[in-house]
Design an enzyme around this catalytic site. Sequence first.
Site, PDB file in Angstrom:
ATOM      1  N   ARG A 275      -2.465  11.690  -6.984  1.00  0.00           N
ATOM      2  CA  ARG A 275      -2.489  11.855  -5.537  1.00  0.00           C
ATOM      3  C   ARG A 275      -3.566  12.887  -5.202  1.00  0.00           C
ATOM      4  O   ARG A 275      -3.391  14.081  -5.369  1.00  0.00           O
ATOM      5  CB  ARG A 275      -1.115  12.339  -5.065  1.00  0.00           C
ATOM      6  N   HIS A 279       1.006  15.347  -0.197  1.00  0.00           N
ATOM      7  CA  HIS A 279       2.104  14.377  -0.206  1.00  0.00           C
ATOM      8  C   HIS A 279       2.189  13.687   1.151  1.00  0.00           C
ATOM      9  O   HIS A 279       2.259  12.462   1.243  1.00  0.00           O
ATOM     10  CB  HIS A 279       3.418  15.083  -0.529  1.00  0.00           C
ATOM     11  N   TYR A 288       0.793  24.622  -4.903  1.00  0.00           N
ATOM     12  CA  TYR A 288       1.501  24.332  -6.145  1.00  0.00           C
ATOM     13  C   TYR A 288       0.662  23.662  -7.225  1.00  0.00           C
ATOM     14  O   TYR A 288       1.158  23.396  -8.313  1.00  0.00           O
ATOM     15  CB  TYR A 288       2.753  23.478  -5.869  1.00  0.00           C
TER      16      TYR A 288
END
Length: 392
Positions: A275, A279, A288
């Site tokens: 990705r 998200h 993160y």
Amino acid sequence: MSDTLPDHRGPGFPSGPAEVDLVQLLTPEGERVDHPDYAFDGDDAAIAGFYRDMLLTRRVDTEATALQRQGELGLWASCLGQEAAQIGSGRALGPLDSVFPTYREHGVAWTLGVDPVNLLKLFRGVSHGSWDPIDTRFNLYTIVIGAQTLHATGYAMGLERDGLVGHGSPEKDAAVIGYLGDGATSQGDVSEAFVFASSYNAPIVFFCQNNQWAISEPIERQSRIPLYQRAAGFGFPGVRVDGNDALAVHAVTSKALERARSGSGPTLIEAYTYRMGAHTTSDDPTKYRLADELEHWRLKDPIARVRAYLERHTDTGPDWFAAIDAEADELAADVRSRCLALPDPDLAGLFDVVYADTPVHLREQRAEYEAYRDSFTEAGQDAAATGTEVAW
């Protein structure tokens, strides 16, 4: 207590950007390679078509992200970096196959002719899904993580019971493909779908786009083994494919769908991809994950590798690529203008989509709502006639 997990994942399972074993037919450098079990049966024109599909999908995706940032969409779930997984699998579908998506399969929707603006309607909050699942064979987006795998399995079980598998004919045989993310594999719904699909030999392909991150949780926190190996515990085959290789994805998905249509049951495909963006637009991936991980995957960009192949091994020239770029810009402008022109929905219509035959108490509630709504219009008309202001 340490947050570090012991390494119980078994051989070949990645930690960070390490290389893994998977089916690959087109390298990141754009070179064709052979695989003993899978082969791409298309020609260079088909590969050029994949490039066009992926580029247009990415352009719509980019425009939708911009629209959200400008306040025109409430949310957007980007598929940036996952175009090969979606286009390769979408173009493998047969004329009777059906799709049960998550909320990110914009590229698959494109291959089945779903208007991108219909996808934007959902994220703009003016529709719950305005395309016809029967006509497009593309079911409505499912926000509840993993729930669509149960829907897909039930539909596939129905196909088997209706005798729509095992004829050896594309005009008679049908299959289902259910999409899910790596995070969904931690949901009970997915395990239940695997149990029923295996027990009833359902004609379904579970297509997992392992993009490495379930929102902010890395895949190694979710599974001690590669995801495709989970299929063996349920009694059906699993395969891992390079999810950034449209040719390999097409070959693997085609074989799995044919297996399903023939009556041989389910398959789990793990499309190993990444990705590239957040998200959703409400997420900040810089909180993160490390920048060097992203840079590692940029070198495996699914669109760039197909372009490299076309430039090096076909007579595709700069003018062709420029024409696709221009088409993409025109598509984005069209999507933007039609999105901004979408009318607000009539909230009274909500009462019409609860039951096939609206019961008395809902008809009464609708009448109460309409009277309330119309009171504002009447107050506004009175204020306009008298030249006074109305505080809503």
